[in-house]
Write an enzyme that holds these catalytic residues in place. Structure first.
Site: not given
Ligand SMILES: [Zn+2]
Length: 565
Positions: A230, A254-255, A258, A277, A332, A340
């Site tokens: 995003e 979705h992006e 954001h 998310e 990460d 999500y």
């Protein structure tokens, strides 16, 4: 930098694989003062701190200006340098960044945490025939000159710093939206993402003004490690979305979403990632419902829910809360898709409880109140309590909310998504496995990709080789162009050791570098009891085409497979 603590003697910046050549403080009237600095010992996860001494005569100033001369490494974890043969056109090289979660430090020394926001300007020099784009004010009419200027006046967290350079061209999708990609992918991208302007308009209607100017897409070569990223004003996308039937465009919704949740209101730490998310997955489903229809979104909700249940089986319980109480580890580190899908369910739970109208009012206020700020889960819960829970007693209590935040699994009263189409797909799968129905009864050509994926996911674990062969030849699974159908199929192929499809599986593993598509297939192959060596040799062959972030994920899934269940 703004000086928040005037007594501070040191400035700590994050770096990774960066060679610093000089650090100077810039004073009034262009004066400069060489700074004393040192590089800390290197930490495998965090990299190396650049520790700069604040000169005595600057202490107490409200603001300091620092100039750092440095060089990045060819191994910079954020940057992938693609030779021409790994691009669609095959003639020009390409480079792109992926800064999330903590990779911005491998191309810029900075405070690499989402808690800090920055504005930026940049001048980028490239070979004259290439175009540079950034998460900034891209002008579609920019002439190709080999020198490009950027300005990003809205403050963003470091993980949204982004750049790409390549043989990129632009095509408009609407007044505020467009797409950049190589000329070879431009027509397909314009077709696939034709609804982007509609999404943009609906999003503004629903969630309040879009505060970033233009919204463009950048379709990257296959090695891009994620579905989408995003980056503000310019979402980066994998070409695996180019299914030819617009069936995977929920990633664009979705992006785009954001631009409100994540980019505008940002999680303060990665442990609060559900604020980015979960909220975005919820907004995405709202957008998809308006642009397409509720059935399609219900199908996507069911698939997400199934994936979440799968995650609860593999993610340690202490990481299953929306905001697990962690104070160390690698940003990460996969928590699966809990941020999500569990986050989305939590917000659906609030909507169901308070009603869409009241919940939408809450959301508008939330985005307004925290625009361009970073917040923790606890700040969110306090705000929710103040604006929604307390003014509407008897609906949902703070304790119920805290169960979602800090407890593993799902609360008993969590909403469970359902879809009639997917239910019948699951029934057909079970019936076929029992020999009660034939594959001719499976209306795969009338189904959505989601229904076919659910059919595959609902098959029992002990299918015989002849059954797998029948599935493949009747439904054309190894040949599908839909990356998500292929993912479901090849996970099954790897789990069941269906060797006749291994050649196609390897082609698939070489087609895209998107972690979501690769990691579970490599993982299933490495964990099936026989093919760990084969998985590693397939990986070794494909490795040079993957992004460093994808490589890291695959190596971790191999380690887990070796450690055993
Ligand atoms: Zn996202």
């Amino acid at each position: 930098m703004k000086v928040l603590d005037t007594s501070a003697s040191w400035i700590f910046l994050d770096t990774r694989d960066i060679a610093v050549e000089s650090v100077v403080f810039l004073g009034a009237n262009e004066t400069t003062e060489v700074a004393a600095y040192e590089m800390s010992a290197t930490d495998a996860v965090k990299g190396t701190a650049l520790v700069i001494a604040v000169p005595e005569n600057i202490k107490g100033e409200p603001e300091v200006k620092i100039r750092i001369q440095y060089e990045t490494s060819p191994n910079a974890s954020a940057l992938q340098w693609l030779p021409p043969e790994l691009t669609a056109g095959g003639k020009h090289p390409m480079m792109f960044s992926q800064s999330q979660s903590i990779h911005a430090r491998s191309w810029i020394p900075l405070q690499d945490t989402p808690a800090v926001r920055v504005t930026y300007e940049a001048v980028i020099r490239t070979p004259a025939e290439l175009l540079a784009v950034m998460s900034a004010n891209n002008d579609p009419l920019t002439p190709r000159s080999g020198e490009y200027q950027f300005d990003m006046p809205q403050a963003i967290p470091s993980y949204l710093l982004a750049i790409a350079v390549g043989n990129l061209y632009f095509a408009p999708l609407g007044d505020d939206t467009g797409v950049y990609t190589e000329p070879e992918l431009l027509d397909a991208s314009v077709y696939e993402f034709a609804d982007t302007q509609d999404m943009f308009d609906v999003a503004e209607e629903q969630f309040g003004p879009y505060r970033w100017g233009r919204y463009d897409l950048l379709v990257l070569p296959p090695s891009f490690p994620f579905g989408g990223m995003e980056n503000p004003r310019l979402s980066f996308l994998t070409p695996s979305l180019l299914a030819g039937d617009r069936s995977l465009v929920s990633v664009v919704a979705h992006e785009l979403a954001h631009s409100w949740s994540g980019n505008l209101v940002t999680n303060a730490t990665w442990r609060d990632g559900w604020l980015n998310e979960g909220m975005t997955s919820y907004l995405e489903s709202r957008l998809m419902e308006i642009i397409y229809d509720k059935d399609r979104v219900d199908e996507e909700r069911v698939l997400s829910y199934q994936e979440l249940l799968g995650n609860f089986e593999t993610v340690p319980v202490e990481r299953q809360g929306l905001a697990p109480r962690l104070d160390s580890g690698d940003a990460d580190d996969v928590q699966g898709t809990i941020h999500y899908h569990k986050g989305q369910l939590f917000l659906q739970y609030l909507e169901n409880g308070f009603g869409r109208e009241r919940f939408d009012e809450f959301l508008l206020g939330y985005f307004d109140n925290y625009a361009f700020k970073t917040i923790t889960t606890e700040v969110f819960v306090d705000y929710l309590d103040q604006e929604l829970l307390s003014p509407n007693p008897g609906v949902i209590t703070r304790q119920q909310v805290e169960v979602w935040m800090y407890q593993p699994g799902l609360p008993e009263d969590a909403p469970i998504p359902s879809s009639k189409t997917l239910d019948s797909a699951a029934e057909l799968a079970a019936g076929w496995a029992l020999g009660e129905t034939s594959l001719e009864d499976v209306p795969a050509d009338r189904w959505s990709p989601q229904a076919l994926i659910h059919f595959i996911n609902s098959l029992p674990a002990d299918l015989a080789e002849e059954e797998l062969q029948a599935l493949d030849s009747e439904l054309g699974l190894s040949e599908t162009n839909n990356a998500e159908i292929a993912r479901a199929w090849f996970i099954l192929v790897a789990t069941r050791r269906y060797a006749p499809a291994y050649a196609k599986m390897e082609e698939y593993l070489n087609r895209y570098g998107r972690a979501r598509l690769l990691v579970p297939v490599f993982g299933a192959l490495a964990a099936n009891g026989q093919d760990a060596g084969l998985a590693k040799s397939m990986f070794a062959k494909a490795r040079s085409t993957y992004h460093p972030i994808t490589i890291g994920y695959i190596e971790r899934v191999f380690e887990r497979a070796e450690a055993g269940p």
